[in-house]
Design a protein around this motif. Structure first.
Motif, PDB file in Angstrom:
ATOM      1  N   VAL A  33      50.314  41.797  46.281  1.00  0.00           N
ATOM      2  CA  VAL A  33      50.631  41.994  44.780  1.00  0.00           C
ATOM      3  C   VAL A  33      51.683  42.944  44.979  1.00  0.00           C
ATOM      4  CG1 VAL A  33      50.124  42.514  42.437  1.00  0.00           C
ATOM      5  CG2 VAL A  33      48.117  41.809  44.170  1.00  0.00           C
ATOM      6  N   LYS A  35      54.297  43.748  41.988  1.00  0.00           N
ATOM      7  CA  LYS A  35      54.323  43.633  40.567  1.00  0.00           C
ATOM      8  C   LYS A  35      55.174  44.753  40.610  1.00  0.00           C
ATOM      9  CE  LYS A  35      50.513  45.604  38.706  1.00  0.00           C
ATOM     10  NZ  LYS A  35      49.093  44.661  38.322  1.00  0.00           N
ATOM     11  N   ASN A  56      53.193  39.957  38.319  1.00  0.00           N
ATOM     12  CA  ASN A  56      52.498  39.927  36.618  1.00  0.00           C
ATOM     13  C   ASN A  56      53.417  38.913  35.749  1.00  0.00           C
ATOM     14  OD1 ASN A  56      50.324  41.048  38.537  1.00  0.00           O
ATOM     15  ND2 ASN A  56      50.005  41.767  36.290  1.00  0.00           N
ATOM     16  N   ILE A  77      49.664  36.080  38.592  1.00  0.00           N
ATOM     17  CA  ILE A  77      48.256  36.253  38.411  1.00  0.00           C
ATOM     18  C   ILE A  77      48.026  37.242  37.154  1.00  0.00           C
ATOM     19  CG2 ILE A  77      48.295  36.824  40.838  1.00  0.00           C
ATOM     20  CD1 ILE A  77      48.217  39.814  40.737  1.00  0.00           C
ATOM     21  N   MET A 159      38.729  33.442  38.817  1.00  0.00           N
ATOM     22  CA  MET A 159      39.409  34.425  38.940  1.00  0.00           C
ATOM     23  C   MET A 159      39.057  35.218  37.517  1.00  0.00           C
ATOM     24  SD  MET A 159      42.206  36.462  37.774  1.00  0.00           S
ATOM     25  CE  MET A 159      43.757  37.089  37.955  1.00  0.00           C
ATOM     26  N   MET A 161      38.842  39.795  36.982  1.00  0.00           N
ATOM     27  CA  MET A 161      39.440  41.289  37.128  1.00  0.00           C
ATOM     28  C   MET A 161      38.070  41.718  35.866  1.00  0.00           C
ATOM     29  SD  MET A 161      43.241  42.176  36.061  1.00  0.00           S
ATOM     30  CE  MET A 161      43.719  43.290  36.184  1.00  0.00           C
ATOM     31  N   MET A 202      40.150  43.732  44.241  1.00  0.00           N
ATOM     32  CA  MET A 202      42.086  44.576  44.495  1.00  0.00           C
ATOM     33  C   MET A 202      41.808  45.949  44.826  1.00  0.00           C
ATOM     34  SD  MET A 202      43.063  43.994  39.983  1.00  0.00           S
ATOM     35  CE  MET A 202      42.425  45.966  39.690  1.00  0.00           C
ATOM     36  N   SER A 203      42.929  46.764  45.420  1.00  0.00           N
ATOM     37  CA  SER A 203      43.204  47.667  46.636  1.00  0.00           C
ATOM     38  C   SER A 203      41.284  48.290  46.316  1.00  0.00           C
ATOM     39  CB  SER A 203      44.000  48.175  45.507  1.00  0.00           C
ATOM     40  OG  SER A 203      45.180  47.548  46.366  1.00  0.00           O
ATOM     41  N   ARG A 218      43.241  40.322  45.794  1.00  0.00           N
ATOM     42  CA  ARG A 218      44.713  40.321  44.696  1.00  0.00           C
ATOM     43  C   ARG A 218      45.113  42.156  45.089  1.00  0.00           C
ATOM     44  NH1 ARG A 218      41.883  38.356  40.727  1.00  0.00           N
ATOM     45  NH2 ARG A 218      42.468  39.933  40.121  1.00  0.00           N
ATOM     46  N   ILE A 219      45.804  43.087  45.805  1.00  0.00           N
ATOM     47  CA  ILE A 219      46.023  43.674  46.618  1.00  0.00           C
ATOM     48  C   ILE A 219      47.886  44.141  46.796  1.00  0.00           C
ATOM     49  CG2 ILE A 219      45.444  45.648  48.466  1.00  0.00           C
ATOM     50  CD1 ILE A 219      43.203  43.491  49.482  1.00  0.00           C
ATOM     51  N   GLY A 220      47.338  45.025  45.598  1.00  0.00           N
ATOM     52  CA  GLY A 220      49.000  46.238  45.611  1.00  0.00           C
ATOM     53  C   GLY A 220      48.764  47.526  45.837  1.00  0.00           C
ATOM     54  N   THR A 221      48.351  48.320  45.421  1.00  0.00           N
ATOM     55  CA  THR A 221      48.692  49.488  45.689  1.00  0.00           C
ATOM     56  C   THR A 221      48.798  49.869  46.935  1.00  0.00           C
ATOM     57  OG1 THR A 221      47.634  50.067  43.191  1.00  0.00           O
ATOM     58  CG2 THR A 221      48.098  51.822  44.762  1.00  0.00           C
ATOM     59  N   ARG A 227      51.704  52.187  41.617  1.00  0.00           N
ATOM     60  CA  ARG A 227      53.144  52.001  40.934  1.00  0.00           C
ATOM     61  C   ARG A 227      53.459  53.389  39.842  1.00  0.00           C
ATOM     62  NH1 ARG A 227      49.801  47.254  41.599  1.00  0.00           N
ATOM     63  NH2 ARG A 227      48.329  48.597  39.884  1.00  0.00           N
TER      64      ARG A 227
HETATM   65  C1  LIG Z   1      47.546  44.860  39.949  1.00  0.00           C
HETATM   66  C2  LIG Z   1      46.514  43.941  39.791  1.00  0.00           C
HETATM   67  C3  LIG Z   1      46.220  43.294  40.729  1.00  0.00           C
HETATM   68  C4  LIG Z   1      46.261  44.641  41.922  1.00  0.00           C
HETATM   69  O1  LIG Z   1      46.064  45.693  41.741  1.00  0.00           O
HETATM   70  P1  LIG Z   1      46.116  47.307  42.989  1.00  0.00           P
HETATM   71  O2  LIG Z   1      45.024  48.257  42.433  1.00  0.00           O
HETATM   72  O3  LIG Z   1      47.273  47.521  42.720  1.00  0.00           O
HETATM   73  O4  LIG Z   1      45.352  47.156  44.106  1.00  0.00           O
HETATM   74  C5  LIG Z   1      45.783  42.566  41.161  1.00  0.00           C
HETATM   75  N1  LIG Z   1      45.168  41.939  40.420  1.00  0.00           N
HETATM   76  C6  LIG Z   1      46.423  41.381  38.687  1.00  0.00           C
HETATM   77  C7  LIG Z   1      45.782  40.256  38.066  1.00  0.00           C
HETATM   78  C8  LIG Z   1      46.853  42.218  38.593  1.00  0.00           C
HETATM   79  O5  LIG Z   1      47.394  42.803  37.460  1.00  0.00           O
END
Ligand SMILES: *Cc1c(COP(=O)(O)O)cnc(C)c1O
Length: 227
Positions: A33, A35, A56, A77, A159, A161, A202-203, A218-221, A227
Motif C-alpha cells: 500500500v 498511498k 487509496n 483499495i 474485502m 477492514m 494490514m500491517s 494490504r500492507i503499507g506502514t 505515514r
Molecule cells: C492504508 C490502508 C492499508 C494499509 O494499512 P497499513 O496499516 O499502513 O498497513 C490497507 N488497506 C486499506 C484499505 C488502507 O486504506
C-alpha cells in the motif's frame, strides 16, 4: 530499515503465518500500500521484487500511473466515487472497494468502452461501524448478483477492514466472518462469480488474517514506514 529489508521481513512473516495455518505461502499475495508515498518508493519496492501496489486516492493514483514507468500492477483499495472511475479505467488490475450498485455500473460502463473486463472485490463492512465504507453482509449477496449480470466486471471475492484494535487477535473474528460470507456466496454458485480472493489484513493484523484465509494482504506502514 530500507524498503527492500522491510519487504524481505514481511515476506518472511507471510510465509511463516501461512505455514502455521497449513497453507501454501504462494496462496497469499502481498499488496504494497503506497498511498502518500512518492513514486520513487514504489520504484524502490519494484526493484526489490514487489509488483502489486495498492492506492487509496485517485488524485494520487493518476499521477503515479504516469510517473512509474516500471510494469507494476495497480490495485484500487480505497473508497471510490463513481465520477473518478473514468480517470483510471483500464489501467488497474483490480478494484477492492466495490460497495454499491451505482459504482459497479460505472466500472462496467468504463471498462466496457475499452472492451475489457475489470476484476473487482466486494467491500463488506463486517463491523457495521459508521465510519467504514462497505456494504452489509446481506447487501453483499445482492451486490454480487447484480455484478454477475454486468459483462465488463468480474467478481473475484470479498474485502474488509475490521475496526482498529491494538491487539491483532481482536480483529480475527471479523476476518473469520468475511471468510464465512465468502463461502456462503460461493455456495450460491452464481454464474461468472468466483470467490477465490479474500482481501484482508494490514500491517498490524495480517498474520491473523492469513490464519483466517486471506489471499491478499494490504500492507503499507510495515513496508514504507509511518505515514
Ligand atoms: C492504508 C490502508 C492499508 C494499509 O494499512 P497499513 O496499516 O499502513 O498497513 C490497507 N488497506 C486499506 C484499505 C488502507 O486504506
Amino acid at each position: 530499515m530500507s524498503i527492500s529489508a522491510n519487504l524481505a521481513q514481511i515476506k518472511e512473516r507471510i510465509r511463516a503465518a501461512a505455514e502455521k495455518a497449513d497453507r501454501d505461502p504462494a496462496s497469499v499475495s502481498l499488496v504494497a500500500v503506497s498511498k502518500t508515498r512518492p513514486a520513487a518508493d514504489i520504484v524502490a519496492a519494484f526493484q526489490a521484487g514487489q509488483t502489486v501496489f495498492g492506492e487509496n486516492y485517485i488524485q494520487e493514483l493518476v499521477p503515479k500511473l504516469a510517473e512509474v514507468r516500471e510494469p507494476v500492477q495497480w490495485h484500487v483499495i480505497g473508497h471510490l466515487q463513481s465520477n473518478k472511475v473514468k480517470y483510471f479505467a483500464g489501467q488497474v488490475a483490480m478494484i477492492h472497494s466495490v460497495d454499491r450498485i451505482s459504482l459497479a455500473q460505472e466500472i462496467d460502463r468504463q471498462w466496457g468502452k475499452l472492451g475489457r473486463v475489470c476484476d473487482v472485490l466486494i467491500q463488506v463492512n463486517i463491523s457495521g461501524e459508521a465510519t467504514k465504507s462497505g456494504t452489509t453482509e446481506t447487501g453483499a449477496m445482492q451486490l454480487v448478483r447484480v455484478c454477475a449480470l454486468l459483462p465488463n466486471i468480474r467478481v473475484k471475492g470479498l474485502m474488509t477492514m475490521p475496526p482498529f484494535f491494538d491487539a491483532p487477535e481482536a480483529a480475527r473474528p471479523y476476518f473469520a466472518e468475511l471468510r464465512r460470507l465468502s463461502e456462503a456466496v460461493a455456495a450460491e454458485r452464481i454464474a461468472g462469480v468466483e470467490m477465490s480472493e479474500l482481501s484482508m489484513g494490514m500491517s498490524g493484523d495480517f498474520e491473523a488474517a492469513i490464519q483466517e484465509g486471506a489471499t491478499l494482504v494490504r500492507i503499507g506502514t510495515a513496508i514504507f514506514g509511518e505515514r
